[in-house]
Design a protein around this motif. Structure first.
Motif: not given
Length: 455
Positions: A30-37, A411-417, A431-438
């Motif tokens: 779920a966290k990865l989906l949120i970050l990706d989105q 997925i994190e690399i894709k987000f940053l790109d 955003i990455i930190e916030g999602t990882n610790g949601l």
């Protein structure tokens, strides 16, 4: 109201779900989906093809409840979900699921928008994402392939029910109210895939429209509107109208599995079934001398549904048809050596004679794969002019959680790109930190506030 319909069972399951019941991998997914989105929404907000939807909502000047990504304006939750879901599907880079089609761009925008408007915690939002994914997957397990086979966009139809469940969960609907919400959602479920044949950027709106329709159904149910409890298996319900069946028995053994963990993250901005073809061609390029000008024929063995879905599209006329054309994706890999988002957005490439000369050599056909093979598989046979035939069968695709070359870091690399040059580096890291610790966030608005900041 019957207590034994599929809608009532889904409503009972969704409303009873607790965060502490979620398996760790379901939470992580779920966290990865949120970050990706969020990365896709930020990138999508820069594209011209989805600006009409955003301008439409901004002009409404509605109550400022929830964030629209990279917009100075805020709006009511259901229309924030509409805009952000459209942005998240703006360039065919959102996730894929074998039962649910595309979970993220319907469920995540809904969860975040209503998470903001209700003051929900990160745990509540994560639970709502898992719940929406489960509803979408259970319904799609029976219907998805039949829907796609006749031209219905399963993601739009299933996403409407998923968004109703997601929003209903965050709004605190009772099981009876959520049953009504699912019944109401059924009246707004629809969407054809004619855009595959003749183009049209309306396709990008389907996820956002599902998020808006489904979440609006939840709001209406909360205010007392009712809907049919037999909306799914009824004589004129979802299954009968879209998949020509009323049999729900195929779902009976699927309830105990959290289907969100089977999400596939697209690492190429194309129709999902093109991914294995791209990787098969890439494998041949790394192992053989393969001058593309000397190729006589490229045969693609694909699952039957993929032949009629993406492989039926050949020469692109716009970004949608470019991304849906498996032949165009193969040509990009052979001629240009990559499949980047910008490759599909460039009108000059849609008519490039070198690329089209390869497109015209692609011959797709339906192929049976071993029963244990991943659905996204492909056999490629390339015949150069020298008489050789170079072959490779690609089972699965990078981006699937069970695929050995996929890591969460991808997925994190894709987000940053996706966010590079659009929002600041520090904001992206937050955003990455916030999602990882949601699960530790008291209010999800802390996360969404970061998506409105341009670099």
């Amino acid at each position: 109201m019957s207590e034994n319909t599929l809608a009532t069972r889904l409503a009972a399951w969704v409303t009873a779900l607790e965060y502490d019941q979620l398996p760790p991998r379901a939470v992580e997914m779920a966290k990865l989906l949120i970050l990706d989105q969020l990365g896709l929404q930020v990138r999508g907000a820069t594209l011209p093809n989805v600006q009409p939807e955003r301008r439409l909502v901004e002009a409404m000047k509605a109550a400022p409840q929830s964030t629209m990504v990279l917009s100075d304006a805020r709006t009511v939750a259901q229309y924030a979900a509409f805009v952000n879901g459209t942005l998240g599907a703006a360039f065919e880079f959102d996730d894929v699921h074998m039962y649910a089609a595309h979970i993220g761009s319907a469920v995540v925008p809904t969860a975040l928008a209503f998470g903001e408007s209700t003051g929900a915690s990160g745990r509540e939002v994560l639970t709502a994402v898992v719940a929406g994914a489960q509803v979408m997957s259970l319904l799609g397990a029976t219907t998805l392939r039949d829907m796609v086979g006749v031209g219905w966009h399963a993601s739009k139809i299933l996403g409407t029910f998923a968004a109703a469940a997601t929003a209903g969960r965050l709004l605190g609907l009772t099981p009876v109210q959520l049953t009504d919400a699912l019944g109401i959602a059924g009246s707004d479920a629809g969407g054809t895939m004619e855009y595959e044949r003749s183009g049209g950027e309306v396709k990008r709106m389907h996820s956002g429209s599902a998020a808006r329709s489904g979440s609006q159904a939840a709001l209406l149910a909360l205010d007392g509107l009712t809907g049919p409890a037999t909306i799914i298996e009824g004589e004129r319900g979802l299954f009968q109208l879209f998949a020509d069946t009323r049999d729900t028995s195929g779902i009976d053994g699927l309830w105990d599995h959290f289907h969100i963990v089977d999400t596939i993250f697209r690492l190429y901005p194309t129709i999902g079934s093109a991914g294995p073809a791209i990787e098969a061609v890439g494998h041949l390029l790394t192992h053989d001398d393969l001058p593309w000008r000397d190729i006589k024929e490229i045969r693609l063995g694909l699952p039957a549904i993929a032949v009629g879905h993406g492989a039926a599209v050949t020469r692109p006329t716009d970004m949608v048809s470019a991304q849906f054309s498996t032949a165009f994706s193969v040509a990009l890999r052979l001629v240009r050596g990559h499949n980047r988002p910008e490759d599909y957005m460039d009108p000059a490439l849609w008519a490039d004679p070198d690329l089209l000369s390869v497109v015209d050599k692609v011959v797709p056909y339906a192929m049976e794969f071993p029963p244990d093979a991943p659905f996204l598989s492909c056999r490629v046979d390339i015949a150069p002019a020298d008489g050789r035939v170079l072959s490779h069968t690609q089972y699965g695709v990078r981006g699937h959680p069970s695929y050995p070359d996929t890591e969460d870091a991808d997925i994190e690399i894709k987000f940053l790109d996706n966010v590079e040059g659009v929002i600041s580096g520090p904001a992206a890291r937050q955003i990455i930190e916030g999602t990882n610790g949601l699960e530790r966030l008291d209010e999800v608005v802390e996360l969404m506030s970061l998506t409105g900041r341009r670099e």
